[in-house]
Scaffold this active site. Structure first.
Site, PDB file in Angstrom:
ATOM      1  N   ARG A  81     -52.923  -6.539 -15.501  1.00  0.00           N
ATOM      2  CA  ARG A  81     -53.272  -7.876 -15.029  1.00  0.00           C
ATOM      3  C   ARG A  81     -52.164  -8.849 -15.402  1.00  0.00           C
ATOM      4  NH1 ARG A  81     -56.479  -9.893 -17.942  1.00  0.00           N
ATOM      5  NH2 ARG A  81     -56.904  -8.196 -19.372  1.00  0.00           N
ATOM      6  N   TYR A 209     -52.980  -3.875  -8.496  1.00  0.00           N
ATOM      7  CA  TYR A 209     -53.472  -3.305  -9.741  1.00  0.00           C
ATOM      8  C   TYR A 209     -54.870  -3.785 -10.161  1.00  0.00           C
ATOM      9  CZ  TYR A 209     -53.739  -1.207 -14.221  1.00  0.00           C
ATOM     10  OH  TYR A 209     -54.169  -0.437 -15.258  1.00  0.00           O
ATOM     11  N   GLY A 210     -55.690  -2.865 -10.555  1.00  0.00           N
ATOM     12  CA  GLY A 210     -56.950  -3.087 -11.266  1.00  0.00           C
ATOM     13  C   GLY A 210     -57.549  -4.472 -11.100  1.00  0.00           C
ATOM     14  N   LYS A 218     -63.028  -8.318 -12.431  1.00  0.00           N
ATOM     15  CA  LYS A 218     -62.794  -9.497 -13.259  1.00  0.00           C
ATOM     16  C   LYS A 218     -62.965 -10.785 -12.455  1.00  0.00           C
ATOM     17  CE  LYS A 218     -62.514  -7.217 -16.950  1.00  0.00           C
ATOM     18  NZ  LYS A 218     -61.634  -6.187 -17.290  1.00  0.00           N
ATOM     19  N   HIS A 238     -67.724 -10.219 -20.876  1.00  0.00           N
ATOM     20  CA  HIS A 238     -66.829  -9.049 -20.946  1.00  0.00           C
ATOM     21  C   HIS A 238     -67.346  -8.121 -22.049  1.00  0.00           C
ATOM     22  CE1 HIS A 238     -62.378  -7.570 -21.455  1.00  0.00           C
ATOM     23  NE2 HIS A 238     -63.027  -6.813 -20.606  1.00  0.00           N
ATOM     24  N   SER A 260     -59.590  -6.722 -23.880  1.00  0.00           N
ATOM     25  CA  SER A 260     -59.089  -5.592 -23.100  1.00  0.00           C
ATOM     26  C   SER A 260     -58.372  -4.592 -24.000  1.00  0.00           C
ATOM     27  CB  SER A 260     -58.129  -6.102 -22.030  1.00  0.00           C
ATOM     28  OG  SER A 260     -58.817  -7.004 -21.198  1.00  0.00           O
ATOM     29  N   ALA A 261     -58.664  -3.308 -23.767  1.00  0.00           N
ATOM     30  CA  ALA A 261     -58.055  -2.203 -24.519  1.00  0.00           C
ATOM     31  C   ALA A 261     -58.345  -2.290 -26.023  1.00  0.00           C
ATOM     32  CB  ALA A 261     -56.550  -2.114 -24.242  1.00  0.00           C
ATOM     33  N   CYS A 262     -59.531  -2.756 -26.369  1.00  0.00           N
ATOM     34  CA  CYS A 262     -59.931  -2.833 -27.785  1.00  0.00           C
ATOM     35  C   CYS A 262     -61.192  -2.019 -28.078  1.00  0.00           C
ATOM     36  CB  CYS A 262     -60.113  -4.279 -28.208  1.00  0.00           C
ATOM     37  SG  CYS A 262     -58.556  -5.176 -28.275  1.00  0.00           S
ATOM     38  N   ASP A 287     -67.821  -2.399 -19.523  1.00  0.00           N
ATOM     39  CA  ASP A 287     -66.842  -3.485 -19.410  1.00  0.00           C
ATOM     40  C   ASP A 287     -67.459  -4.850 -19.124  1.00  0.00           C
ATOM     41  OD1 ASP A 287     -63.957  -4.073 -19.458  1.00  0.00           O
ATOM     42  OD2 ASP A 287     -64.180  -4.608 -17.348  1.00  0.00           O
ATOM     43  N   ASN A 377     -50.956   1.356 -20.244  1.00  0.00           N
ATOM     44  CA  ASN A 377     -52.164   0.843 -19.587  1.00  0.00           C
ATOM     45  C   ASN A 377     -52.563   1.753 -18.413  1.00  0.00           C
ATOM     46  OD1 ASN A 377     -54.290  -1.062 -19.230  1.00  0.00           O
ATOM     47  ND2 ASN A 377     -53.134  -2.108 -17.614  1.00  0.00           N
ATOM     48  N   ARG A 379     -54.779   4.405 -16.403  1.00  0.00           N
ATOM     49  CA  ARG A 379     -56.248   4.324 -16.334  1.00  0.00           C
ATOM     50  C   ARG A 379     -56.840   5.447 -15.490  1.00  0.00           C
ATOM     51  NH1 ARG A 379     -58.932  -0.646 -18.523  1.00  0.00           N
ATOM     52  NH2 ARG A 379     -57.197  -1.753 -19.468  1.00  0.00           N
TER      53      ARG A 379
HETATM   54  P1  GTP Z   1     -60.587  -2.480 -21.133  1.00  0.00           P
HETATM   55  O1  GTP Z   1     -60.960  -1.438 -20.137  1.00  0.00           O
HETATM   56  O2  GTP Z   1     -59.160  -2.910 -21.019  1.00  0.00           O
HETATM   57  O3  GTP Z   1     -61.505  -3.658 -21.120  1.00  0.00           O
HETATM   58  O4  GTP Z   1     -60.586  -1.755 -22.588  1.00  0.00           O
HETATM   59  P2  GTP Z   1     -61.752  -1.259 -23.569  1.00  0.00           P
HETATM   60  O5  GTP Z   1     -62.200  -2.385 -24.420  1.00  0.00           O
HETATM   61  O6  GTP Z   1     -62.777  -0.508 -22.811  1.00  0.00           O
HETATM   62  O7  GTP Z   1     -60.954  -0.256 -24.549  1.00  0.00           O
HETATM   63  P3  GTP Z   1     -61.017   1.333 -24.683  1.00  0.00           P
HETATM   64  O8  GTP Z   1     -62.334   1.827 -25.167  1.00  0.00           O
HETATM   65  O9  GTP Z   1     -60.486   1.924 -23.441  1.00  0.00           O
HETATM   66  O10 GTP Z   1     -59.976   1.572 -25.864  1.00  0.00           O
HETATM   67  C1  GTP Z   1     -58.633   1.136 -25.790  1.00  0.00           C
HETATM   68  C2  GTP Z   1     -57.782   1.852 -26.794  1.00  0.00           C
HETATM   69  O11 GTP Z   1     -58.305   1.664 -28.116  1.00  0.00           O
HETATM   70  C3  GTP Z   1     -57.733   3.360 -26.566  1.00  0.00           C
HETATM   71  O12 GTP Z   1     -56.404   3.808 -26.698  1.00  0.00           O
HETATM   72  C4  GTP Z   1     -58.615   3.916 -27.649  1.00  0.00           C
HETATM   73  O13 GTP Z   1     -58.210   5.209 -28.023  1.00  0.00           O
HETATM   74  C5  GTP Z   1     -58.495   2.902 -28.779  1.00  0.00           C
HETATM   75  N1  GTP Z   1     -59.752   2.849 -29.579  1.00  0.00           N
HETATM   76  C6  GTP Z   1     -61.016   2.714 -29.093  1.00  0.00           C
HETATM   77  N2  GTP Z   1     -61.933   2.751 -30.081  1.00  0.00           N
HETATM   78  C7  GTP Z   1     -61.246   2.883 -31.242  1.00  0.00           C
HETATM   79  C8  GTP Z   1     -61.636   2.988 -32.623  1.00  0.00           C
HETATM   80  O14 GTP Z   1     -62.812   2.953 -32.989  1.00  0.00           O
HETATM   81  N3  GTP Z   1     -60.621   3.106 -33.527  1.00  0.00           N
HETATM   82  C9  GTP Z   1     -59.304   3.148 -33.151  1.00  0.00           C
HETATM   83  N4  GTP Z   1     -58.378   3.259 -34.098  1.00  0.00           N
HETATM   84  N5  GTP Z   1     -58.900   3.081 -31.865  1.00  0.00           N
HETATM   85  C10 GTP Z   1     -59.850   2.946 -30.917  1.00  0.00           C
HETATM   86  C1  SPV Z   2     -59.263  -5.242 -18.719  1.00  0.00           C
HETATM   87  O1  SPV Z   2     -58.057  -5.509 -18.712  1.00  0.00           O
HETATM   88  O2  SPV Z   2     -60.074  -5.842 -19.456  1.00  0.00           O
HETATM   89  C2  SPV Z   2     -59.765  -4.152 -17.862  1.00  0.00           C
HETATM   90  C3  SPV Z   2     -58.868  -3.606 -16.855  1.00  0.00           C
HETATM   91  O3  SPV Z   2     -60.931  -3.778 -17.968  1.00  0.00           O
HETATM   92  S1  SPV Z   2     -58.712  -4.609 -15.452  1.00  0.00           S
HETATM   93  O4  SPV Z   2     -59.645  -4.114 -14.435  1.00  0.00           O
HETATM   94  O5  SPV Z   2     -57.353  -4.508 -14.974  1.00  0.00           O
HETATM   95  O6  SPV Z   2     -59.074  -5.973 -15.785  1.00  0.00           O
HETATM   96 MN    MN Z   3     -62.063  -5.014 -19.541  1.00  0.00          MN
END
Ligand code: GTP
Ligand code: SPV
Ligand code: MN
Length: 596
Positions: A81, A209-210, A218, A238, A260-262, A287, A377, A379
């Site tokens: 994004r 993209y996404g 989003k 979110h 995101s990605a947390c 999500d 990133n 997916r």
């Molecule tokens: P979006 O789709 O972007 O909204 O992301 P999300 O919040 O769904 O994150 P996701 O569960 O895909 O995790 C993102 C990254 O964090 C991945 O590389 C996971 O491996 C890592 N991760 C998730 N949970 C944990 C955890 O409990 N501990 C650690 N160390 N890493 C984690």
């Molecule tokens: C995020 O970035 O929080 C996602 C991926 O879940 S996207 O659909 O690109 O927003």
């Molecule tokens: Mn998200």
């Protein structure tokens, strides 16, 4: 699927006059060669997939190992994004607030109108009708996305309830989101994602993209959704949603907002460790969460999506076996690496690192190369029906009742493993001050702490202070308030290792959260809020050292004073509309910390 050559708007699958005249208008603007209406059928999906393969948009993967799976490679400049190119186009800049980019609706329509003019000539415009939310849900919303991207159509087919059912649900109503998307030449200089909340409209151009291009996600479900939610008395967040079933068969629903990605997808698919025999975690959503007060005084939630657009790197049998099952068929992979036998690979996948791969840009890659084979990133897009732990209540029109809401960020220091807020206002303050290190999910520098209130910084479709007001107003319509918590899975030791093992072991924290929500366990009162009693926090059978867990839970007063100074800076930016309760919460916490 129905189409027609150069004859206005193709063969409509609906007689809705509002819909037809809007499509006519968009066709006049974008001038496609052909208009195709999507009915969401399996035959249509097959035909579009074949067309995508023919055009090189999708690369078939090894169909024996990964049946129905394909790889898509984005333009390397279009892999996340782009928040700097995302605009909220309200009448006044004040309505968008200090955390959003703003353009006036007139300027945005004009500027993007010039880019859209003739943008689909020589191309096909797909009409993609979809529902966000279970069919028949009073919380569901309908959208129609017009796009020239087959990749978008196929992804929307997985991520939403797409096709004829959406048109039938719409009937003759004018109440639908109008999404116009054109990939154009994928040039960042001509890339804009503009939201017109007053018109329930989104215009997106220059990205495939996404979150930039799948307009139900989003754009509608969060930016437009949050705006509508404020007006209509509900919340668009979110957040992931899980149902946690205990050995007695009682299920408690928890929602969690992480940026995101947390870790939302991982938390939503959690498999409890052996120690939690008889416990089961059901995925409702990974999500996005729409919530509204129910007649029983509780807060009820639906997942508006029908699939997962999840982060590939780090996904493996140990961290997320549920996801590994989910993505083993009928999945579109975006920007992962490919093995010589047509399997997928990414950093942190199971097994040995392959000797040779084709990287996410289609270039040969050798083991030991300093560059990542998969994009950080990268997916997967998978239908939720692939998930072996999908909640049986995911299609319930009324949703599920939420007992606890968790805020979490990616913080290598300062923020302890888990804290419960003293009350709703304190919890809203915790959410409003959430900080997290930036990730690859958005373009820009990675690893910088920024304030990301309720994980909604990039997704709130109106003024942030007013959004906090909306949260603070919710108790007026919810008698049985969810309990509010803060977690951090990402705290690190001096040597950089994670102090908490995370993933399945997060069940231990989840159990404490549920026990607290049901008022079944005690806790210690600290300056920050309630934290677990050692005796009531089950760590048995876990391989990590107790010192590490202690450190993960520790509260460093000096670090918190620095944290509060940073919060003050953020509050100053939002001062014009910042609710007074939150300002006072910060001061109260400061006073508690000063006392030591
Ligand atoms: P979006 O789709 O972007 O909204 O992301 P999300 O919040 O769904 O994150 P996701 O569960 O895909 O995790 C993102 C990254 O964090 C991945 O590389 C996971 O491996 C890592 N991760 C998730 N949970 C944990 C955890 O409990 N501990 C650690 N160390 N890493 C984690
Ligand atoms: C995020 O970035 O929080 C996602 C991926 O879940 S996207 O659909 O690109 O927003
Ligand atoms: Mn998200």
């Amino acid at each position: 699927m129905s189409s027609a050559l150069a004859t206005g708007i193709g063969t409509p699958l609906s007689r809705n006059a509002h819909l037809l005249s809007w499509i006519e208008e968009c066709v006049r603007l974008t001038k496609p060669d052909r208009v195709v209406w999507c009915d969401g059928s399996a035959a249509e999906k097959d035909a579009l997939t074949r067309e995508a393969v023919r055009l090189g948009i999708l690369i078939p993967l090894n169909q024996k190992k990964l049946p129905g799976c394909y790889l898509h490679r984005s333009n390397p400049n279009d892999v996340a994004r782009t928040e700097q190119l995302t605009f909220i186009c309200t009448r006044t800049v004040k309505e968008a607030g200090p955390t959003n980019n703003w353009m006036s609706p007139e300027d945005a329509y004009q500027k993007l109108g010039r880019l859209f003019d003739g943008s689909m000539s020589g191309r096909t415009l797909y009409v993609v009708p979809y529902v966000m939310g279970p069919f028949g849900s009073p919380m569901a919303k309908i959208g129609v996305e017009l796009t020239d991207s087959i990749y978008v159509v196929l992804n929307m087919g997985i991520m939403t309830r797409m096709g004829q059912g959406a048109l039938d649900a719409l009937g003759g109503s004018s109440d639908f989101n109008r999404g116009l998307h054109c990939t154009l030449d994928v040039n960042p200089d001509r890339r804009f994602i503009c939201h017109f909340p007053e018109d329930n409209t989104v215009w997106s151009i220059g990205s495939g993209y996404g979150g930039n291009a799948l307009l139900g996600k989003k754009c509608l479900a969060l930016r437009i959704g949050s705006y509508l939610g404020r007006r209509e008395g509900w919340m668009a967040e979110h957040m992931m949603i899980v149902g946690v079933e205990d050995p007695n068969g009682e299920t408690t629903y928890v929602a969690a907002a992480f940026p995101s990605a947390c870790g939302k997808t991982n938390f939503a698919m959690l498999i409890p460790p052996k120690r939690f025999h008889g416990w089961k975690v059901w995925t409702v959503g990974d999500d996005i969460c729409w919530m509204r007060p129910g007649p029983d005084g509780r807060l009820w939630a639906i997942n508006p999506e029908a699939g997962y657009f999840g982060v590939a790197p780090g996904t493996n049998q140990a961290t997320n076996p549920t996801a590994m099952r989910t993505i083993s068929k009928d999945t579109i992979y975006t920007n992962v690496a490919m093995t010589p036998d047509g399997d997928v690979w990414w950093e942190g996948k199971d097994g040995e690192v392959p000797e040779e791969l084709v990287d996410w840009q289609g270039r040969p890659w050798k083991k030991g190369s300093p560059e990542k084979a998969a994009h950080a990133n990268s997916r997967f897009t998978s239908p939720m029906t692939n998930n072996p732990n999908l909640s049986p209540h995911v299609n319930d029109p009324e949703g599920v009742p939420i007992a606890a809401i968790v805020f979490g960020g990616r913080r290598s220091t300062t923020v302890p493993l888990v804290v419960q807020a003293f009350n709703w206002v304190h919890g809203v303050y915790m959410g409003a001050t959430l900080g997290s290190e930036t990730t690859a999910a958005t373009t820009g520098k990675v690893g910088v702490v920024r304030r990301d209130p309720m994980a909604m910084l990039p997704f709130c479709g109106y003024d942030m202070g007013t959004y906090f007001d909306h949260w603070l107003d919710m108790p007026k319509s919810i008698r049985d308030l969810p309990k509010l918590f803060q977690v951090n899975w990402f705290r690190r030791g001096d040597d950089g290792r994670f102090l908490w093992p995370g993933f399945g072991e997060n069940m231990r924290v989840l159990k404490w959260i549920i026990d607290r929500a049901h008022r079944r366990t005690g806790g210690w009162e600290t300056a920050l809020g309630w934290v677990p009693h050692q005796a009531e926090f089950d760590l048995s059978g876990m391989s990590v050292s107790l010192e590490d867990v202690d450190e993960a839970e520790s509260i460093d007063i000096e670090a918190w004073k620095v944290e509060l100074a940073d919060q003050e800076e953020f509050f100053t930016k939002l001062a014009a509309t910042m609710p007074r309760e939150l300002v006072l919460q910060r001061e109260l916490l400061m006073a508690r910390l000063d006392r030591g």
